[in-house]
Motif scaffolding. Structure first.
Motif, PDB file in Angstrom:
ATOM      1  N   ASP A  40      11.470  -4.831 -23.884  1.00  0.00           N
ATOM      2  CA  ASP A  40      11.907  -4.948 -22.504  1.00  0.00           C
ATOM      3  C   ASP A  40      10.940  -4.271 -21.542  1.00  0.00           C
ATOM      4  OD1 ASP A  40      12.425  -2.429 -23.339  1.00  0.00           O
ATOM      5  OD2 ASP A  40      14.505  -2.377 -22.695  1.00  0.00           O
ATOM      6  N   GLY A  41       9.792  -3.838 -22.023  1.00  0.00           N
ATOM      7  CA  GLY A  41       8.769  -3.276 -21.160  1.00  0.00           C
ATOM      8  C   GLY A  41       8.947  -1.812 -20.829  1.00  0.00           C
ATOM      9  N   VAL A  42       9.934  -1.157 -21.416  1.00  0.00           N
ATOM     10  CA  VAL A  42      10.166   0.255 -21.110  1.00  0.00           C
ATOM     11  C   VAL A  42       8.989   1.095 -21.592  1.00  0.00           C
ATOM     12  CG1 VAL A  42      11.665   2.224 -21.586  1.00  0.00           C
ATOM     13  CG2 VAL A  42      12.665  -0.014 -21.126  1.00  0.00           C
ATOM     14  N   ALA A  43       8.483   0.820 -22.778  1.00  0.00           N
ATOM     15  CA  ALA A  43       7.370   1.607 -23.308  1.00  0.00           C
ATOM     16  C   ALA A  43       6.113   1.415 -22.466  1.00  0.00           C
ATOM     17  CB  ALA A  43       7.097   1.213 -24.757  1.00  0.00           C
ATOM     18  N   VAL A  44       5.885   0.211 -21.981  1.00  0.00           N
ATOM     19  CA  VAL A  44       4.714  -0.054 -21.138  1.00  0.00           C
ATOM     20  C   VAL A  44       4.841   0.698 -19.818  1.00  0.00           C
ATOM     21  CG1 VAL A  44       3.425  -1.850 -19.927  1.00  0.00           C
ATOM     22  CG2 VAL A  44       4.331  -2.297 -22.212  1.00  0.00           C
ATOM     23  N   ASP A  45       6.024   0.621 -19.217  1.00  0.00           N
ATOM     24  CA  ASP A  45       6.250   1.326 -17.953  1.00  0.00           C
ATOM     25  C   ASP A  45       6.086   2.837 -18.122  1.00  0.00           C
ATOM     26  OD1 ASP A  45       6.748  -1.060 -16.736  1.00  0.00           O
ATOM     27  OD2 ASP A  45       8.934  -0.873 -16.787  1.00  0.00           O
ATOM     28  N   GLN A  46       6.590   3.353 -19.231  1.00  0.00           N
ATOM     29  CA  GLN A  46       6.489   4.795 -19.467  1.00  0.00           C
ATOM     30  C   GLN A  46       5.028   5.199 -19.704  1.00  0.00           C
ATOM     31  OE1 GLN A  46       8.948   6.124 -22.687  1.00  0.00           O
ATOM     32  NE2 GLN A  46       8.969   8.240 -21.962  1.00  0.00           N
ATOM     33  N   GLY A  47       4.262   4.375 -20.380  1.00  0.00           N
ATOM     34  CA  GLY A  47       2.852   4.673 -20.602  1.00  0.00           C
ATOM     35  C   GLY A  47       2.069   4.667 -19.300  1.00  0.00           C
ATOM     36  N   ILE A  48       2.369   3.711 -18.424  1.00  0.00           N
ATOM     37  CA  ILE A  48       1.705   3.669 -17.112  1.00  0.00           C
ATOM     38  C   ILE A  48       2.072   4.903 -16.296  1.00  0.00           C
ATOM     39  CG2 ILE A  48       1.618   2.410 -14.922  1.00  0.00           C
ATOM     40  CD1 ILE A  48       1.915  -0.174 -16.575  1.00  0.00           C
ATOM     41  N   ALA A  49       3.332   5.304 -16.345  1.00  0.00           N
ATOM     42  CA  ALA A  49       3.770   6.490 -15.606  1.00  0.00           C
ATOM     43  C   ALA A  49       3.061   7.744 -16.111  1.00  0.00           C
ATOM     44  CB  ALA A  49       5.280   6.654 -15.721  1.00  0.00           C
ATOM     45  N   TYR A  50       2.923   7.890 -17.418  1.00  0.00           N
ATOM     46  CA  TYR A  50       2.211   9.048 -17.976  1.00  0.00           C
ATOM     47  C   TYR A  50       0.739   9.043 -17.546  1.00  0.00           C
ATOM     48  CZ  TYR A  50       6.031  10.619 -20.989  1.00  0.00           C
ATOM     49  OH  TYR A  50       7.204  11.117 -21.460  1.00  0.00           O
ATOM     50  N   ALA A  51       0.118   7.871 -17.558  1.00  0.00           N
ATOM     51  CA  ALA A  51      -1.287   7.780 -17.165  1.00  0.00           C
ATOM     52  C   ALA A  51      -1.448   8.144 -15.692  1.00  0.00           C
ATOM     53  CB  ALA A  51      -1.813   6.370 -17.435  1.00  0.00           C
ATOM     54  N   LEU A  52      -0.552   7.670 -14.838  1.00  0.00           N
ATOM     55  CA  LEU A  52      -0.634   8.005 -13.412  1.00  0.00           C
ATOM     56  C   LEU A  52      -0.392   9.497 -13.167  1.00  0.00           C
ATOM     57  CD1 LEU A  52       1.154   4.940 -11.776  1.00  0.00           C
ATOM     58  CD2 LEU A  52      -1.285   5.501 -11.720  1.00  0.00           C
ATOM     59  N   MET A  53       0.535  10.084 -13.914  1.00  0.00           N
ATOM     60  CA  MET A  53       0.772  11.525 -13.760  1.00  0.00           C
ATOM     61  C   MET A  53      -0.441  12.323 -14.226  1.00  0.00           C
ATOM     62  SD  MET A  53       4.771  12.380 -14.488  1.00  0.00           S
ATOM     63  CE  MET A  53       4.964  11.490 -16.009  1.00  0.00           C
ATOM     64  N   ALA A  54      -1.068  11.911 -15.310  1.00  0.00           N
ATOM     65  CA  ALA A  54      -2.266  12.610 -15.776  1.00  0.00           C
ATOM     66  C   ALA A  54      -3.402  12.456 -14.758  1.00  0.00           C
ATOM     67  CB  ALA A  54      -2.698  12.055 -17.139  1.00  0.00           C
ATOM     68  N   PHE A  55      -3.539  11.274 -14.187  1.00  0.00           N
ATOM     69  CA  PHE A  55      -4.559  11.051 -13.157  1.00  0.00           C
ATOM     70  C   PHE A  55      -4.283  11.917 -11.931  1.00  0.00           C
ATOM     71  CE2 PHE A  55      -6.005   8.654  -9.388  1.00  0.00           C
ATOM     72  CZ  PHE A  55      -7.378   8.712  -9.623  1.00  0.00           C
ATOM     73  N   ALA A  56      -3.027  12.018 -11.522  1.00  0.00           N
ATOM     74  CA  ALA A  56      -2.666  12.861 -10.376  1.00  0.00           C
ATOM     75  C   ALA A  56      -2.941  14.331 -10.677  1.00  0.00           C
ATOM     76  CB  ALA A  56      -1.205  12.652 -10.017  1.00  0.00           C
ATOM     77  N   LEU A  57      -2.696  14.764 -11.883  1.00  0.00           N
ATOM     78  CA  LEU A  57      -2.960  16.152 -12.261  1.00  0.00           C
ATOM     79  C   LEU A  57      -4.453  16.444 -12.231  1.00  0.00           C
ATOM     80  CD1 LEU A  57      -1.719  18.801 -13.340  1.00  0.00           C
ATOM     81  CD2 LEU A  57      -2.067  17.919 -15.639  1.00  0.00           C
ATOM     82  N   VAL A  58      -5.265  15.541 -12.795  1.00  0.00           N
ATOM     83  CA  VAL A  58      -6.708  15.723 -12.789  1.00  0.00           C
ATOM     84  C   VAL A  58      -7.240  15.688 -11.360  1.00  0.00           C
ATOM     85  CG1 VAL A  58      -8.908  14.636 -13.445  1.00  0.00           C
ATOM     86  CG2 VAL A  58      -7.051  14.842 -15.126  1.00  0.00           C
ATOM     87  N   LEU A  59      -6.749  14.775 -10.531  1.00  0.00           N
ATOM     88  CA  LEU A  59      -7.189  14.672  -9.142  1.00  0.00           C
ATOM     89  C   LEU A  59      -6.810  15.928  -8.362  1.00  0.00           C
ATOM     90  CD1 LEU A  59      -8.536  12.705  -7.165  1.00  0.00           C
ATOM     91  CD2 LEU A  59      -6.248  11.897  -6.566  1.00  0.00           C
ATOM     92  N   THR A  60      -5.621  16.442  -8.591  1.00  0.00           N
ATOM     93  CA  THR A  60      -5.207  17.686  -7.910  1.00  0.00           C
ATOM     94  C   THR A  60      -6.071  18.848  -8.361  1.00  0.00           C
ATOM     95  OG1 THR A  60      -2.933  16.846  -7.876  1.00  0.00           O
ATOM     96  CG2 THR A  60      -3.226  19.205  -7.497  1.00  0.00           C
ATOM     97  N   TYR A  61      -6.411  18.915  -9.647  1.00  0.00           N
ATOM     98  CA  TYR A  61      -7.275  20.002 -10.143  1.00  0.00           C
ATOM     99  C   TYR A  61      -8.664  19.913  -9.535  1.00  0.00           C
ATOM    100  CZ  TYR A  61      -9.786  22.992 -13.391  1.00  0.00           C
ATOM    101  OH  TYR A  61     -10.554  23.971 -13.930  1.00  0.00           O
ATOM    102  N   ILE A  62      -9.205  18.698  -9.381  1.00  0.00           N
ATOM    103  CA  ILE A  62     -10.554  18.526  -8.814  1.00  0.00           C
ATOM    104  C   ILE A  62     -10.577  18.901  -7.334  1.00  0.00           C
ATOM    105  CG2 ILE A  62     -12.306  16.800  -8.234  1.00  0.00           C
ATOM    106  CD1 ILE A  62     -11.622  15.394 -10.849  1.00  0.00           C
ATOM    107  N   ILE A  63      -9.522  18.516  -6.598  1.00  0.00           N
ATOM    108  CA  ILE A  63      -9.485  18.792  -5.159  1.00  0.00           C
ATOM    109  C   ILE A  63      -9.380  20.291  -4.891  1.00  0.00           C
ATOM    110  CG2 ILE A  63      -8.081  18.484  -3.070  1.00  0.00           C
ATOM    111  CD1 ILE A  63      -7.496  15.669  -4.009  1.00  0.00           C
ATOM    112  N   HIS A  64      -8.654  21.007  -5.665  1.00  0.00           N
ATOM    113  CA  HIS A  64      -8.489  22.438  -5.435  1.00  0.00           C
ATOM    114  C   HIS A  64      -9.629  23.110  -6.064  1.00  0.00           C
ATOM    115  CE1 HIS A  64      -4.608  22.618  -3.464  1.00  0.00           C
ATOM    116  NE2 HIS A  64      -4.244  21.609  -4.243  1.00  0.00           N
TER     117      HIS A  64
END
Length: 64
Positions: A40-64
């Protein structure tokens, strides 16, 4: 009279054997088939969410 008693004895033994062979099969139950795997696409959606959160964390670390 003796023949009747022998006939009754043979029929009793024969019916006991037949009942003992057929009785266990009356309690047998067939197992329900396993449900078909569904995606039903739940695993795909969850994987995309994890990737976006990791990208946001890396981007926040680079900016600060």
């Amino acid at each position: 009279m003796e023949m009747l008693r022998l006939h009754f004895f043979v029929m009793a033994i024969l019916s006991a054997v037949i009942i003992s062979l057929l009785l266990p099969s009356t309690n047998a139950q067939s197992l329900a088939p396993a449900p078909a795997p569904t995606s039903d696409g739940v695993a795909v959606d969850q994987g995309i969410a994890y990737a976006l959160m990791a990208f946001a964390l890396v981007l926040t670390y680079i900016i600060h």
